[in-house]
Write a protein that holds these residues in place. Structure first.
Motif, PDB file in Angstrom:
ATOM      1  N   ARG A   4     -23.554  84.170  49.757  1.00  0.00           N
ATOM      2  CA  ARG A   4     -22.274  84.024  50.449  1.00  0.00           C
ATOM      3  C   ARG A   4     -21.147  84.041  49.417  1.00  0.00           C
ATOM      4  NH1 ARG A   4     -22.715  83.057  55.731  1.00  0.00           N
ATOM      5  NH2 ARG A   4     -24.637  82.116  56.537  1.00  0.00           N
ATOM      6  N   VAL A   5     -20.016  84.561  49.835  1.00  0.00           N
ATOM      7  CA  VAL A   5     -18.843  84.586  48.962  1.00  0.00           C
ATOM      8  C   VAL A   5     -18.106  83.268  49.124  1.00  0.00           C
ATOM      9  CG1 VAL A   5     -16.692  85.750  48.390  1.00  0.00           C
ATOM     10  CG2 VAL A   5     -18.666  87.080  49.162  1.00  0.00           C
ATOM     11  N   GLY A   6     -18.219  82.419  48.114  1.00  0.00           N
ATOM     12  CA  GLY A   6     -17.619  81.096  48.197  1.00  0.00           C
ATOM     13  C   GLY A   6     -18.192  80.325  49.372  1.00  0.00           C
ATOM     14  N   SER A   7     -17.315  79.648  50.113  1.00  0.00           N
ATOM     15  CA  SER A   7     -17.752  78.871  51.277  1.00  0.00           C
ATOM     16  C   SER A   7     -17.554  79.640  52.571  1.00  0.00           C
ATOM     17  CB  SER A   7     -16.977  77.543  51.331  1.00  0.00           C
ATOM     18  OG  SER A   7     -15.577  77.791  51.413  1.00  0.00           O
ATOM     19  N   ALA A  46     -10.805  75.705  39.820  1.00  0.00           N
ATOM     20  CA  ALA A  46      -9.963  75.836  41.011  1.00  0.00           C
ATOM     21  C   ALA A  46     -10.704  76.579  42.111  1.00  0.00           C
ATOM     22  CB  ALA A  46      -8.670  76.569  40.657  1.00  0.00           C
ATOM     23  N   ALA A  47     -11.433  77.620  41.731  1.00  0.00           N
ATOM     24  CA  ALA A  47     -12.175  78.409  42.716  1.00  0.00           C
ATOM     25  C   ALA A  47     -13.257  77.561  43.381  1.00  0.00           C
ATOM     26  CB  ALA A  47     -12.793  79.628  42.048  1.00  0.00           C
ATOM     27  N   VAL A 101     -13.820  79.271  46.762  1.00  0.00           N
ATOM     28  CA  VAL A 101     -13.597  80.690  46.495  1.00  0.00           C
ATOM     29  C   VAL A 101     -14.698  81.212  45.575  1.00  0.00           C
ATOM     30  CG1 VAL A 101     -12.033  82.367  45.428  1.00  0.00           C
ATOM     31  CG2 VAL A 101     -11.107  80.499  46.811  1.00  0.00           C
ATOM     32  N   GLY A 102     -15.320  82.328  45.924  1.00  0.00           N
ATOM     33  CA  GLY A 102     -16.380  82.903  45.114  1.00  0.00           C
ATOM     34  C   GLY A 102     -15.847  83.913  44.118  1.00  0.00           C
ATOM     35  N   LEU A 103     -16.416  83.928  42.917  1.00  0.00           N
ATOM     36  CA  LEU A 103     -15.992  84.892  41.907  1.00  0.00           C
ATOM     37  C   LEU A 103     -16.776  86.188  42.037  1.00  0.00           C
ATOM     38  CD1 LEU A 103     -15.543  82.877  38.575  1.00  0.00           C
ATOM     39  CD2 LEU A 103     -13.937  83.203  40.465  1.00  0.00           C
ATOM     40  N   LEU A 104     -16.062  87.308  41.963  1.00  0.00           N
ATOM     41  CA  LEU A 104     -16.663  88.627  41.829  1.00  0.00           C
ATOM     42  C   LEU A 104     -16.391  89.056  40.395  1.00  0.00           C
ATOM     43  CD1 LEU A 104     -15.526  90.317  45.174  1.00  0.00           C
ATOM     44  CD2 LEU A 104     -17.570  88.932  44.726  1.00  0.00           C
ATOM     45  N   ALA A 105     -17.425  89.070  39.576  1.00  0.00           N
ATOM     46  CA  ALA A 105     -17.269  89.296  38.137  1.00  0.00           C
ATOM     47  C   ALA A 105     -17.327  90.784  37.813  1.00  0.00           C
ATOM     48  CB  ALA A 105     -18.354  88.560  37.375  1.00  0.00           C
ATOM     49  N   TRP A 106     -16.229  91.322  37.291  1.00  0.00           N
ATOM     50  CA  TRP A 106     -16.260  92.711  36.850  1.00  0.00           C
ATOM     51  C   TRP A 106     -16.429  92.751  35.329  1.00  0.00           C
ATOM     52  CZ3 TRP A 106     -12.512  94.930  33.620  1.00  0.00           C
ATOM     53  CH2 TRP A 106     -11.301  94.244  33.483  1.00  0.00           C
ATOM     54  N   ALA A 107     -16.915  93.903  34.829  1.00  0.00           N
ATOM     55  CA  ALA A 107     -17.246  94.075  33.411  1.00  0.00           C
ATOM     56  C   ALA A 107     -18.210  92.996  32.927  1.00  0.00           C
ATOM     57  CB  ALA A 107     -15.985  94.108  32.540  1.00  0.00           C
TER      58      ALA A 107
END
Length: 314
Positions: free
Chosen positions: A5-8, A193-194, A199-205
């Motif tokens: 799931r993306v965050g909550s 804070a996320a 809030v879910g993190l979408l990690a790029w690179a």
């Protein structure tokens, strides 16, 4: 491939996402078809794109592949707005954002984005106006969820609080940020804070712009991004003495586990607290398949601790 799931929120995505930054430029329709087919066959769902990738060429390429190779409802499409401008206003103005969203939908050939990711604060536009664009898009069915791109911790917290005050429909569920063993700045204020605001993190690179694969350990391969005049500055920003020490630690871990450096670096990011998905780009389907192989790699606690130490502050 496993999903999270993306965050909550109730939104679910594959824990490895497919980035499309080079589509329409280095990757043509045939190559994109091969990548997307391999990705979905492996259980991938999250596809990230942006209207600024090749001035829309990446989205047009995605649209050419969508439906013909992979059904639309098999994907979670995350579209990133890039502060568009025009007759309806500039930056994060409501008119400009909604016009940019309409253009994105037209290029992709879909009636909605599963996740609409907005840029950070625009000092020239009231935040409530930017958030009202999300409200309009969600109510019109053009966006299912909204997120932010590279916010500061205080910015994310402010948006979350203002969004709740507007009824909750504009609360961000994601934050797309650069995050890897070579780039851990988000841990200082954004990550806490996320997590606090769900809030879910979408990690790029997550592969440190390719540096963590070890391909640059002994020089610059002729077919690498660092050898490209346009992409070299992007890669070189992650090549220094500190990076070399971290890469060596990744290589040692990979050798000990009998896996690839790519898998070690990707697994480290994927399993960091607060990360919903790690987004990878690929030159071709074979390279993408190598990235997806990391889905089965689990780092032992002692290796994770060693990587934390070598890549941490100081």
């Amino acid at each position: 491939m496993r999903r999270r799931r993306v965050g909550s929120s109730g939104l679910e995505v594959s824990q490895i996402g497919l980035g499309t930054m080079t589509w329409g430029a280095d990757t043509d329709v045939d190559g994109a078809t091969d990548q997307l087919t391999a990705f979905v066959d492996a259980g991938g769902t999250l596809v990230e794109t942006a209207d600024g990738y090749g001035d829309g060429a990446a989205q047009e390429t995605l649209g050419a592949v969508l439906g013909a190779a992979v059904p639309r409802d098999h994907l979670v499409i995350a579209g990133r707005a890039m502060l568009p401008g025009g007759a309806l206003g500039d930056g994060a103005a409501r008119g400009a954002l909604l016009a940019g969203l309409d253009a994105t939908l037209k290029r992709i050939g879909t009636d909605h984005l599963d996740l609409w990711q907005l840029p950070g604060f625009d000092a020239d536009v009231p935040l409530e106006e930017t958030l009202s664009a999300v409200q309009v898009a969600v109510m019109a069915g053009k966006a299912r969820y909204a997120g932010l791109v590279a916010p500061k911790g205080w910015q994310l917290a402010t948006v979350a609080e203002r969004g709740r005050a507007m009824g909750g429909i504009t609360v961000p569920v994601s934050a797309q940020v650069e995050y890897s063993l070579l780039s851990r700045d988000v841990e200082d204020d954004l990550l806490p804070a996320a997590r606090h605001h769900g809030v879910g993190l979408l990690a790029w690179a997550p592969l440190g712009r390719g540096v963590l694969t070890g391909k640059y350990a002994d020089g610059t391969p002729a077919d690498s991004r660092a050898a490209s005049p346009t992409l070299a500055p992007y890669v070189e920003a992650r090549r220094n003495e500190r990076s070399a020490r971290i890469v060596q630690a990744v290589l040692t871990a990979a050798d000990g586990l009998g896996t690839s450096p790519l898998s070690v670096a990707l697994a480290w990011v994927r399993d960091r607290p607060g990360v919903s998905a790690a987004i990878v780009g690929a030159r071709d389907a074979a390279q993408l398949t190598a990235s997806m192989a990391a889905d089965s790699v689990v780092l032992p606690a002692e290796i994770r601790s060693a990587l934390d130490d070598v890549s941490g502050p100081g």
